[in-house]
Design a protein around this motif. Structure first.
Motif, PDB file in Angstrom:
ATOM      1  N   VAL A 169       1.529  -4.147 -24.493  1.00  0.00           N
ATOM      2  CA  VAL A 169       0.922  -3.433 -23.363  1.00  0.00           C
ATOM      3  C   VAL A 169       0.376  -4.439 -22.354  1.00  0.00           C
ATOM      4  O   VAL A 169      -0.464  -5.287 -22.679  1.00  0.00           O
ATOM      5  CB  VAL A 169      -0.207  -2.496 -23.836  1.00  0.00           C
ATOM      6  CG1 VAL A 169      -0.873  -1.827 -22.632  1.00  0.00           C
ATOM      7  CG2 VAL A 169       0.353  -1.440 -24.787  1.00  0.00           C
ATOM      8  N   GLY A 170       0.873  -4.350 -21.109  1.00  0.00           N
ATOM      9  CA  GLY A 170       0.401  -5.200 -20.022  1.00  0.00           C
ATOM     10  C   GLY A 170      -0.275  -4.374 -18.944  1.00  0.00           C
ATOM     11  O   GLY A 170      -0.338  -3.145 -19.024  1.00  0.00           O
ATOM     12  N   LEU A 171      -0.780  -5.062 -17.908  1.00  0.00           N
ATOM     13  CA  LEU A 171      -1.498  -4.402 -16.824  1.00  0.00           C
ATOM     14  C   LEU A 171      -0.810  -4.668 -15.494  1.00  0.00           C
ATOM     15  O   LEU A 171      -0.342  -5.775 -15.223  1.00  0.00           O
ATOM     16  CB  LEU A 171      -2.948  -4.901 -16.767  1.00  0.00           C
ATOM     17  CG  LEU A 171      -3.836  -4.587 -17.980  1.00  0.00           C
ATOM     18  CD1 LEU A 171      -5.199  -5.253 -17.819  1.00  0.00           C
ATOM     19  CD2 LEU A 171      -3.997  -3.084 -18.142  1.00  0.00           C
ATOM     20  N   ASP A 172      -0.757  -3.623 -14.665  1.00  0.00           N
ATOM     21  CA  ASP A 172      -0.257  -3.751 -13.308  1.00  0.00           C
ATOM     22  C   ASP A 172      -1.347  -4.392 -12.452  1.00  0.00           C
ATOM     23  O   ASP A 172      -2.494  -3.956 -12.468  1.00  0.00           O
ATOM     24  CB  ASP A 172       0.109  -2.363 -12.766  1.00  0.00           C
ATOM     25  CG  ASP A 172       0.534  -2.403 -11.313  1.00  0.00           C
ATOM     26  OD1 ASP A 172       1.006  -3.469 -10.849  1.00  0.00           O
ATOM     27  OD2 ASP A 172       0.385  -1.370 -10.627  1.00  0.00           O
ATOM     28  N   GLY A 173      -0.979  -5.426 -11.702  1.00  0.00           N
ATOM     29  CA  GLY A 173      -1.968  -6.132 -10.907  1.00  0.00           C
ATOM     30  C   GLY A 173      -2.472  -5.375  -9.699  1.00  0.00           C
ATOM     31  O   GLY A 173      -3.463  -5.782  -9.083  1.00  0.00           O
ATOM     32  N   LYS A 174      -1.824  -4.255  -9.327  1.00  0.00           N
ATOM     33  CA  LYS A 174      -2.208  -3.537  -8.111  1.00  0.00           C
ATOM     34  C   LYS A 174      -2.767  -2.137  -8.377  1.00  0.00           C
ATOM     35  O   LYS A 174      -3.037  -1.401  -7.432  1.00  0.00           O
ATOM     36  CB  LYS A 174      -1.004  -3.427  -7.175  1.00  0.00           C
ATOM     37  CG  LYS A 174      -0.513  -4.770  -6.664  1.00  0.00           C
ATOM     38  CD  LYS A 174       0.626  -4.585  -5.679  1.00  0.00           C
ATOM     39  CE  LYS A 174       1.108  -5.921  -5.137  1.00  0.00           C
ATOM     40  NZ  LYS A 174       2.221  -5.760  -4.164  1.00  0.00           N
ATOM     41  N   SER A 175      -2.916  -1.762  -9.635  1.00  0.00           N
ATOM     42  CA  SER A 175      -3.433  -0.433  -9.949  1.00  0.00           C
ATOM     43  C   SER A 175      -3.976  -0.439 -11.367  1.00  0.00           C
ATOM     44  O   SER A 175      -3.949  -1.461 -12.058  1.00  0.00           O
ATOM     45  CB  SER A 175      -2.336   0.633  -9.804  1.00  0.00           C
ATOM     46  OG  SER A 175      -1.378   0.509 -10.847  1.00  0.00           O
ATOM     47  N   SER A 176      -4.456   0.727 -11.800  1.00  0.00           N
ATOM     48  CA  SER A 176      -4.947   0.864 -13.175  1.00  0.00           C
ATOM     49  C   SER A 176      -3.830   1.180 -14.155  1.00  0.00           C
ATOM     50  O   SER A 176      -4.090   1.448 -15.334  1.00  0.00           O
ATOM     51  CB  SER A 176      -6.006   1.968 -13.231  1.00  0.00           C
ATOM     52  OG  SER A 176      -5.451   3.210 -12.830  1.00  0.00           O
ATOM     53  N   LEU A 177      -2.598   1.155 -13.688  1.00  0.00           N
ATOM     54  CA  LEU A 177      -1.440   1.472 -14.529  1.00  0.00           C
ATOM     55  C   LEU A 177      -1.246   0.427 -15.622  1.00  0.00           C
ATOM     56  O   LEU A 177      -1.337  -0.777 -15.368  1.00  0.00           O
ATOM     57  CB  LEU A 177      -0.183   1.552 -13.661  1.00  0.00           C
ATOM     58  CG  LEU A 177       1.147   1.787 -14.377  1.00  0.00           C
ATOM     59  CD1 LEU A 177       1.188   3.187 -14.964  1.00  0.00           C
ATOM     60  CD2 LEU A 177       2.314   1.572 -13.417  1.00  0.00           C
TER      61      LEU A 177
END
Length: 282
Positions: A169-177
């Motif tokens: 599981v990773g994180l989108d740098g431009k949203s909470s997605l």
């Protein structure tokens, strides 16, 4: 005594006798009524779209929410032309059937549905508490590339058992997605692995409010058994012109998942602000 002659009285004609003696006009020829969302209508729409220039939809209001009553059960819904409308449909289908998984796939091999999947998932993450985008395509960079994430580990590694959820599981740098990329391990889709697939999709549905699954029609078809009855809806991405028969074939295959299929014409997407204050165009 002389009996006066009987006087004849006029015979009253009742409704039955009148109907029997009145000529009945021939029935008017029956007109065929087109039913919205049927394959013939979709084929006609694709043919018209291929022969006409892109319409100007800048000044159109948001698409109204349509009824949920006749979109269930693997049927093809009317064509959607904005991401805002797709967001509305997803939340409405979720409220209706309580399913949290949404599948998005291209309706033709030459259509890139990844930008649509990313934009849609970001919009959903803006309103849902927890949303995740999952790339089902083995060894693909369609999602990880635009988001600047490493391709592995990812979903294929999770499916192979070489990685856990905490690893992928990773994180989108431009949203909470949150994002699960494709991964590198060869995807196993035999019968022995079907149970593991089902457990993974069940775990995702329990952990997240909404799960956006991205894949081409070929890779998505490999997960059909595990996803049967678990999808809130399927989104078939259309783009530009092309042969309507190809799109119709892909959409027909997507109906096999048992969820309503919403064709999305991204070539008609407008550039007005979205319902969550974001841009709806790709």
């Amino acid at each position: 005594p002389n009996t006066p002659p009987l006087q004849s009285k006029p015979v009253e004609t009742g409704p039955a006798e009148t109907a029997a003696t009145t000529p009945v006009p021939a029935p008017a020829p029956r007109k065929e009524v087109a039913i919205a969302g049927q394959p013939n209508d979709l084929r006609r729409y694709l043919q018209q779209r291929a022969s006409k220039p892109k319409p100007d939809v800048k000044d159109l209001p948001p698409r109204p929410l349509v009824s949920r009553e006749h979109t269930r059960g693997g049927r093809v819904a009317p064509v959607v032309k904005s991401l805002d409308a797709l967001v509305n449909q997803i939340f409405a289908e979720h409220d209706c059937n309580k399913q949290r998984l949404v599948l998005i796939a291209a309706a033709s091999p030459k259509t890139n549905a990844a930008p649509t999947a990313i934009a849609l998932a970001r919009l959903l993450a803006a309103d849902a508490e927890r949303a995740v985008l999952v790339d089902l395509t083995p060894a693909s960079t369609a999602i990880s590339g635009p988001l600047g994430l490493a391709r592995a580990p990812g979903f294929a590694d999770l499916l192979a058992g070489s990685a856990g959820f905490e690893d992928v599981v990773g994180l989108d740098g431009k949203s909470s997605l949150q994002v699960i990329v494709a991964g590198n391990a060869p995807a196993k889709t035999d019968d022995k692995n079907t149970e593991r697939m089902t457990r993974i999709f069940s775990a995702l549905a329990q952990a997240y409010d909404l799960v956006v699954l991205y894949g081409d029609t070929e890779s998505a078809a490999k997960f059909q058994t595990s996803l049967q009855g678990r999808l809130a809806m399927v989104i078939a991405v259309l783009a530009g012109g092309g042969d309507p028969t190809v799109a119709m074939t892909a959409i027909s295959e997507l109906t096999n998942f048992g969820a309503p299929v919403f064709p999305y014409d991204k070539s008609a997407a407008d550039d007005r602000p979205g319902i969550f204050g974001r841009t709806a165009a790709l």
